[in-house]
Scaffold this motif. Structure first.
Motif, PDB file in Angstrom:
ATOM      1  N   LYS A  57      -4.825   1.639  16.230  1.00 50.61           N
ATOM      2  CA  LYS A  57      -5.140   3.068  16.224  1.00 50.61           C
ATOM      3  C   LYS A  57      -3.972   3.903  16.737  1.00 50.61           C
ATOM      4  O   LYS A  57      -3.890   5.094  16.467  1.00 50.61           O
ATOM      5  N   GLU A  58      -3.068   3.269  17.497  1.00 47.86           N
ATOM      6  CA  GLU A  58      -1.908   3.971  18.055  1.00 47.86           C
ATOM      7  C   GLU A  58      -0.766   4.096  17.044  1.00 47.86           C
ATOM      8  O   GLU A  58       0.176   4.859  17.266  1.00 47.86           O
ATOM      9  N   VAL A  59      -0.843   3.352  15.961  1.00 48.23           N
ATOM     10  CA  VAL A  59       0.221   3.377  14.962  1.00 48.23           C
ATOM     11  C   VAL A  59       0.010   4.581  14.055  1.00 48.23           C
ATOM     12  O   VAL A  59      -1.066   4.751  13.483  1.00 48.23           O
ATOM     13  N   PRO A  60       1.020   5.437  13.913  1.00 49.32           N
ATOM     14  CA  PRO A  60       0.884   6.568  12.989  1.00 49.32           C
ATOM     15  C   PRO A  60       0.582   6.056  11.575  1.00 49.32           C
ATOM     16  O   PRO A  60       1.187   5.078  11.114  1.00 49.32           O
ATOM     17  N   LEU A  61      -0.361   6.702  10.907  1.00 46.40           N
ATOM     18  CA  LEU A  61      -0.790   6.247   9.580  1.00 46.40           C
ATOM     19  C   LEU A  61       0.372   6.115   8.601  1.00 46.40           C
ATOM     20  O   LEU A  61       0.398   5.210   7.774  1.00 46.40           O
ATOM     21  N   TRP A  62       1.320   7.023   8.699  1.00 48.86           N
ATOM     22  CA  TRP A  62       2.419   6.992   7.738  1.00 48.86           C
ATOM     23  C   TRP A  62       3.223   5.702   7.838  1.00 48.86           C
ATOM     24  O   TRP A  62       3.825   5.274   6.851  1.00 48.86           O
ATOM     25  N   LEU A  63       3.240   5.043   9.008  1.00 57.61           N
ATOM     26  CA  LEU A  63       3.978   3.784   9.120  1.00 57.61           C
ATOM     27  C   LEU A  63       3.331   2.674   8.295  1.00 57.61           C
ATOM     28  O   LEU A  63       4.005   1.750   7.847  1.00 57.61           O
ATOM     29  N   PHE A  64       2.023   2.772   8.086  1.00 66.75           N
ATOM     30  CA  PHE A  64       1.345   1.761   7.275  1.00 66.75           C
ATOM     31  C   PHE A  64       1.691   1.883   5.795  1.00 66.75           C
ATOM     32  O   PHE A  64       1.415   0.974   5.018  1.00 66.75           O
ATOM     33  N   THR A  65       2.322   2.978   5.399  1.00 66.30           N
ATOM     34  CA  THR A  65       2.740   3.104   4.004  1.00 66.30           C
ATOM     35  C   THR A  65       3.832   2.093   3.659  1.00 66.30           C
ATOM     36  O   THR A  65       4.118   1.873   2.477  1.00 66.30           O
ATOM     37  N   ALA A  66       4.414   1.461   4.664  1.00 67.32           N
ATOM     38  CA  ALA A  66       5.434   0.441   4.407  1.00 67.32           C
ATOM     39  C   ALA A  66       4.865  -0.695   3.561  1.00 67.32           C
ATOM     40  O   ALA A  66       5.591  -1.299   2.759  1.00 67.32           O
ATOM     41  N   GLY A  67       3.581  -0.991   3.718  1.00 65.88           N
ATOM     42  CA  GLY A  67       2.968  -2.031   2.888  1.00 65.88           C
ATOM     43  C   GLY A  67       2.981  -1.649   1.418  1.00 65.88           C
ATOM     44  O   GLY A  67       3.335  -2.448   0.550  1.00 65.88           O
ATOM     45  N   ALA A  68       2.615  -0.408   1.135  1.00 62.10           N
ATOM     46  CA  ALA A  68       2.639   0.076  -0.249  1.00 62.10           C
ATOM     47  C   ALA A  68       4.079   0.150  -0.760  1.00 62.10           C
ATOM     48  O   ALA A  68       4.353  -0.167  -1.928  1.00 62.10           O
ATOM     49  N   MET A  69       5.001   0.538   0.116  1.00 57.71           N
ATOM     50  CA  MET A  69       6.402   0.591  -0.284  1.00 57.71           C
ATOM     51  C   MET A  69       6.892  -0.804  -0.663  1.00 57.71           C
ATOM     52  O   MET A  69       7.629  -0.969  -1.646  1.00 57.71           O
ATOM     53  N   GLY A  70       6.503  -1.804   0.132  1.00 65.21           N
ATOM     54  CA  GLY A  70       6.910  -3.181  -0.156  1.00 65.21           C
ATOM     55  C   GLY A  70       6.394  -3.648  -1.505  1.00 65.21           C
ATOM     56  O   GLY A  70       7.125  -4.271  -2.282  1.00 65.21           O
TER      57      GLY A  70
END
Length: 139
Positions: A57-70
Motif C-alpha cells: 500500500k506504500e508503493v505509489p501506484l505508478w511504480l506498478f506500471t513497470a509490470g505493464a512496461m515489461g
C-alpha cells in the motif's frame, strides 16, 4: 550483470523465434509471460512474507506500471527482432539503456545514486552510439 545480459539476449531471441514459429508474436509472447508469471510466483513464494501485502500500500501506484512496461517491452522486442535481427535489436536496445541510464543516474531518479553526466561519460556514450551505427549498418 554480464551473465544477466547473456540470459536476456538468449531469452529475447528465443521468445522472438517462438512468435515466428507460431506466426503470431503476440500469442507467443503471451505464452512466455504466462510461464514467466508462474515462475515469478514460485520464486516469490520461496521468500514468503505476508507483511509484503500490507507494505504494498506504500508503493505509489505508478511504480506498478513497470509490470505493464515489461510486458510491452518484450512484446515489442519479439515483434521487432525477427525483422531486423538479434544483433542489431540488442545493440540498439543497449544504446537506449546507456542513454537512459546516464539520465536516470544524473538526476538520481527512482532512488538511483546521483552520478552527474561528465564529458568522459558523454564521450563514452557517443562512442557506443557510433558503434551501434557501425554494427547495425555495416554489411
Amino acid at each position: 550483470m554480464l551473465f544477466i545480459g547473456v540470459i536476456l539476449t538468449l531469452h529475447l531471441t528465443m521468445n522472438a523465434q517462438v512468435g515466428v514459429i507460431l506466426k503470431n508474436s503476440k500469442m507467443g509472447n503471451a505464452i512466455f509471460w504466462t510461464i514467466g508469471a508462474i515462475t515469478a510466483i514460485i520464486i516469490g513464494l520461496t521468500a514468503w512474507d505476508p507483511e509484503v501485502f500490507a507494505r504494498a500500500k506504500e508503493v505509489p501506484l505508478w511504480l506498478f506500471t513497470a509490470g505493464a512496461m515489461g510486458a510491452a517491452l518484450v512484446f515489442g522486442i519479439a515483434w521487432t527482432m525477427p525483422q531486423i535481427g538479434a544483433g542489431p535489436a540488442i545493440i540498439i536496445m543497449i544504446a537506449g539503456q546507456i542513454i537512459t541510464g546516464l539520465v536516470v543516474s544524473h538526476f538520481g531518479a527512482f532512488g538511483s545514486p546521483v552520478e552527474p553526466i561528465s564529458l568522459m561519460k558523454l564521450f563514452g556514450a557517443l562512442l557506443l552510439i557510433t558503434g551501434v551505427g557501425i554494427v547495425t549498418l555495416a554489411k
